[in-house]
Design a protein around this motif. Structure first.
Motif, mmCIF file in Angstrom:
data_model
loop_
_atom_site.group_PDB
_atom_site.id
_atom_site.type_symbol
_atom_site.label_atom_id
_atom_site.label_comp_id
_atom_site.label_asym_id
_atom_site.label_seq_id
_atom_site.Cartn_x
_atom_site.Cartn_y
_atom_site.Cartn_z
ATOM 1 N N GLN A 390 0.824 -1.205 0.000
ATOM 2 C CA GLN A 390 0.000 0.000 0.000
ATOM 3 C C GLN A 390 0.863 1.261 0.000
ATOM 4 O O GLN A 390 0.572 2.243 -0.699
ATOM 5 C CB GLN A 390 -0.941 -0.005 1.207
ATOM 6 N N THR A 394 1.011 3.909 -3.264
ATOM 7 C CA THR A 394 0.758 5.344 -3.136
ATOM 8 C C THR A 394 1.795 6.145 -3.918
ATOM 9 O O THR A 394 1.462 7.107 -4.635
ATOM 10 C CB THR A 394 0.777 5.759 -1.661
ATOM 11 N N ARG A 398 1.491 7.987 -8.043
ATOM 12 C CA ARG A 398 1.800 9.397 -8.285
ATOM 13 C C ARG A 398 2.791 9.579 -9.432
ATOM 14 O O ARG A 398 2.617 10.466 -10.264
ATOM 15 C CB ARG A 398 2.354 10.037 -7.007
#
Length: 509
Positions: A390, A394, A398
């Motif tokens: 996780q 993230t 991006r």
């Protein structure tokens, strides 16, 4: 007398020849009276080793580069110290956020002033992060970074060409001047040739069509090498092909001759420096004797006080021997199987990185691995795999959303991305000196580190607290000058004791 001649390389040595041709060393310094026919062996200055055109082009005293070490290991303080010592210093900007690169460049500019030319920053090939190279080049152009060391490139890219072209102009005498200088760090002739040659016409036309450069700049770029300085990267820390220095240098020199003939360029327009294994006066002297225009040091500066590596990591480096290194997967090119050379002694990082890559190469995902292997992964990560994924997702979402989407549907890809995060964090933990992660420190270094440690053992440079970029550079260059003088004396037929081909470190004021 022989010892005096070696230990005073800045003085002329006077030699006479007998009728049989056997030389005799008469004096060091002034020619002795009554020997007006004696021959002078010229002085050897550290500043004269290498290509004087290199030092002139980059505003340096010595043909010596303190190389970039990524993720800020080569700090602004290191660059400043190297430049003030008369060397060229490169900021380890690769892998840093743009905001940190900008602040680092500002710190260097503030410390050295606007007239200093003997410094630059690192641009690393970033195929996993689309747009990153362009963004970094844009920042360098905006901040007036006039020297860029391009590393880990497997091919020439438009952004490197753009940087070179934007700095070209025609002088009043008709010569082409460079405002932007690319140092291409390479380990293969085919890659070197792309940087040695003028930029490809098609690439220049595309840059003009996109409004990135002018037609006049494209015309100038078609007449000069993309990079006038080529750094031959032999067996080194970090990204490396483990190439032996002598064959690599010879290969690049042959490539230079081919490119010069093909494009009607003077060979002197392309300077070749040597990096990798540069750690002792003998290695510096040997590099210059082979014809290197300059030398570049890396691993040994990582143990210096100006390094961005934490004290705990620098102390590990200071204990390394020449064989205490290993190859392990690179964080930035994990899936391609690209490797980096790291410190083995005192860490488990190399072994753990290889095990992660073996899992990936098998096609496994975390979920399909045996329970024992899943427990090993969780233990190495220091958290459950799902939590690590996780956090990884993230970041990837991006910088590269398409890659994140692939990983959502592909467990093997998820495993690769989490492994890349672990490899990345190994360098971060070493920078921060995280005590509970010592076994996972990723410390880039080559065999040169061990050779350096052996050389400085018992001297003032043995403690890491005494190692500065300035003292390291001055000792290497002074020692190389003395060894070069010893070689001169031997080359004219004099007997030179073996111990005079060594130099013990001394503290310079």
């Amino acid at each position: 007398m022989i010892r005096k001649a070696v230990e005073a390389p800045r003085a002329c040595a006077w030699v006479s020849l007998s009728d049989s041709g056997i030389p005799t060393l008469l004096s060091v310094g002034a020619c002795p009276p009554g020997n007006e026919g004696a021959a002078a062996l010229p002085a050897v200055y550290p500043e004269w080793l290498g290509d004087r055109a290199f030092a002139a082009a980059h505003g340096a005293r010595f043909n010596y580069v303190a190389g970039e070490m990524a993720r800020g290991i080569a700090t602004p303080k290191m660059v400043t110290a190297a430049a003030r010592a008369g060397c060229v210093g490169f900021y380890g900007s690769a892998g840093l956020p743009l905001s940190e690169i900008k602040s680092g460049v500002a710190e260097i500019k503030s410390a050295l002033g606007p007239e200093a030319r003997n410094w630059g920053a690192n641009l690393i090939h970033s195929p996993q992060e689309p747009g990153q190279e362009k963004a970094v080049i844009d920042l360098f152009l905006a901040e007036g970074v006039s020297r860029v060391s391009a590393s880990a490139f497997m091919r020439l890219t438009a952004d490197v060409v753009r940087y070179t072209a934007l700095g070209l102009s025609r002088a009043a005498d008709g010569t082409i001047r460079r405002a932007n200088h690319v140092f291409a760090k390479v380990s293969r002739a085919e890659v070197a040739e792309a940087f040695m040659a003028p930029a490809p016409e098609k690439m220049l036309q595309q840059l003009v069509a996109a409004g990135e450069i002018t037609a006049a700049q494209a015309d100038l770029a078609a007449q000069v090498p993309v990079a006038a300085d080529i750094t031959a990267e032999s067996d080194s820390g970090g990204h490396t092909d483990n190439r032996p220095a002598a064959p690599l240098f010879s290969s690049l020199a042959a490539a230079r001759a081919r490119i010069a003939a093909r494009f009607s360029l003077p060979e002197s327009s392309i300077r070749i420096g040597l990096a990798g294994g540069i750690a002792t006066p003998q290695s510096v002297a040997a590099a210059f004797q082979m014809g290197a225009a300059y030398v570049l040091t890396g691993s040994i500066n990582q143990s210096a006080v100006e390094s961005g590596l934490a004290l705990s990591g620098r102390k590990l480096l200071a204990k390394a021997g020449p064989a205490d290194v290993a190859m392990t997967p690179a964080a930035d090119m994990f899936e391609q199987g690209v490797q980096v050379q790291v410190l083995k002694r005192g860490t488990l990082f190399a072994m753990r990185g290889k095990k992660f890559h073996a899992f990936y190469r098998s096609g496994a995902s975390y979920e399909t691995l045996p329970a024992e292997d899943r427990r090993w992964i969780d233990d190495v990560l220091g958290e459950p795999f799902e939590a690590a994924w996780q956090a990884t997702r993230t970041y990837i979402q991006r910088v590269n959303p398409a890659e994140a989407a692939r990983a959502d549907a592909d467990g093997n890809k998820r495993l690769a991305l989490v492994a890349r995060r672990y490899l990345f964090m190994g360098a971060q933990w070493a920078r921060e000196g995280q005590a509970d992660r010592t076994a996972d420190y990723q410390i880039w270094c080559g065999p040169a580190m061990g050779a350096f440690n052996e050389w400085v053992a018992g001297s003032f440079l043995e403690p890491v607290e005494a190692r500065t970029v300035r003292q390291i550079a001055l000792n290497l260059m002074e020692g190389a000058a003395r060894i070069t003088r010893a070689g001169q004396l031997r080359a004219i037929g004099l007997t030179v004791p073996a111990e005079l081909f060594s130099f013990r470190p001394v503290a310079f004021e």
